[in-house]
Design an enzyme around this catalytic site. Structure first.
Site, PDB file in Angstrom:
ATOM      1  CG  ASP A   9      -1.968  -1.149   1.176  1.00  0.00           C
ATOM      2  OD1 ASP A   9      -1.921  -1.954   0.241  1.00  0.00           O
ATOM      3  OD2 ASP A   9      -2.793  -1.241   2.103  1.00  0.00           O
ATOM      4  CE  LYS A 107      -3.878  -4.452   1.111  1.00  0.00           C
ATOM      5  NZ  LYS A 107      -4.592  -3.483   1.958  1.00  0.00           N
ATOM      6  CB  CYS A 152      -1.991  -3.080   5.196  1.00  0.00           C
ATOM      7  SG  CYS A 152      -3.715  -2.525   5.105  1.00  0.00           S
TER       8      CYS A 152
HETATM    9  C1  VGL Z   1      -4.522   0.503   5.728  1.00  0.00           C
HETATM   10  C2  VGL Z   1      -6.105   1.382   7.120  1.00  0.00           C
HETATM   11  C3  VGL Z   1      -7.063   1.275   6.137  1.00  0.00           C
HETATM   12  C4  VGL Z   1      -3.095   0.098   5.539  1.00  0.00           C
HETATM   13  C5  VGL Z   1      -5.467   0.381   4.735  1.00  0.00           C
HETATM   14  O1  VGL Z   1      -2.621   0.063   4.382  1.00  0.00           O
HETATM   15  O2  VGL Z   1      -2.415  -0.181   6.566  1.00  0.00           O
HETATM   16  N1  VGL Z   1      -4.847   0.987   6.920  1.00  0.00           N
HETATM   17  N2  VGL Z   1      -6.726   0.776   4.946  1.00  0.00           N
END
Ligand code: VGL
Ligand code: ZN
Length: 198
Positions: A9, A107, A152
């Site tokens: 991410d 995702k 994540c």
């Molecule tokens: C994430 C919160 C919501 C992450 C993704 O990438 O850690 N955290 N969505």
């Protein structure tokens, strides 16, 4: 077969100026690019939510971002709207060397369920398909980097260990959100699961 580098991410919304900014999130990009050469496979994950995603506080009248709520599948932190499909915030950090990716795995695209882990959605049973991809390629050693350490990245590495992969988190190339002690908890959960913290 050598190891896979799993980059979690590394998107604009998780970097300074983004909707769910992680402090110093942008400072790990060049170090991650440099590691891509050493990996036998590079996988990028991309948080990819519909605009009305159930993890957004905006979908829960009366509840504020970072509140904890209960979903069918268990507890869920409510987030500011972030990583909405097709937006600038959902795009990778512009300096990330995305050309080097063998696979880009999206995702969190189902409205009703969040997906922190690269392997399973937050019900901890719906697979994303990544396990099959890695096994088909004969990859068993995984290095995790990216954002956010305590969400994540941790959930992905914990699932990897559970699935029998040899999992390592390169903590210098991760940054965390640290919500109510989530960072300390993530690190102790990772250690307890036998994930190597390098
Ligand atoms: C994430 C919160 C919501 C992450 C993704 O990438 O850690 N955290 N969505
Ligand atoms: Zn998200």
């Amino acid at each position: 077969m050598s190891h896979a580098l799993i980059v979690i991410d590394l998107q604009n919304d998780f970097c300074p100026g983004g909707a769910l900014a992680v402090a110093e999130g942008d400072q790990i990009v060049s170090g991650i690019n440099a590691l891509m050469d050493t990996a036998g496979a590079v996988v990028l994950t991309q948080d990819w939510h519909p605009a009305d995603h159930a993890s957004f506080a905006s979908q829960h009248p009366g509840l504020a971002p970072y509140a904890l709520t209960q979903m069918d599948y268990g507890p869920q932190v409510l987030w500011p709207d972030h990583c909405v499909q097709g937006t600038h915030g959902a795009a990778f950090h512009p300096d990330l060397d995305t050309d080097r990716a063998d696979l880009i795995l999206r995702k969190g695209f189902r409205r009703g369920i969040d997906s922190y882990s690269a392997f399973f959605e937050n019900d901890q049973t719906t697979p994303t398909g990544l396990e099959g991809y890695l096994r088909n390629r004969g990859i068993i050693r995984l290095d995790f980097v990216g954002l956010a350490t305590d969400f994540c990245v941790a959930w992905s590495a914990l699932d990897a260990a559970k699935l029998g992969f040899e999992a390592r988190v390169l903590t210098d190339l991760c940054r965390g959100i640290d919500l109510d002690g989530s960072m300390a908890k993530a690190l102790s959960d990772l250690r307890a699961a036998g994930v190597d913290l390098a």
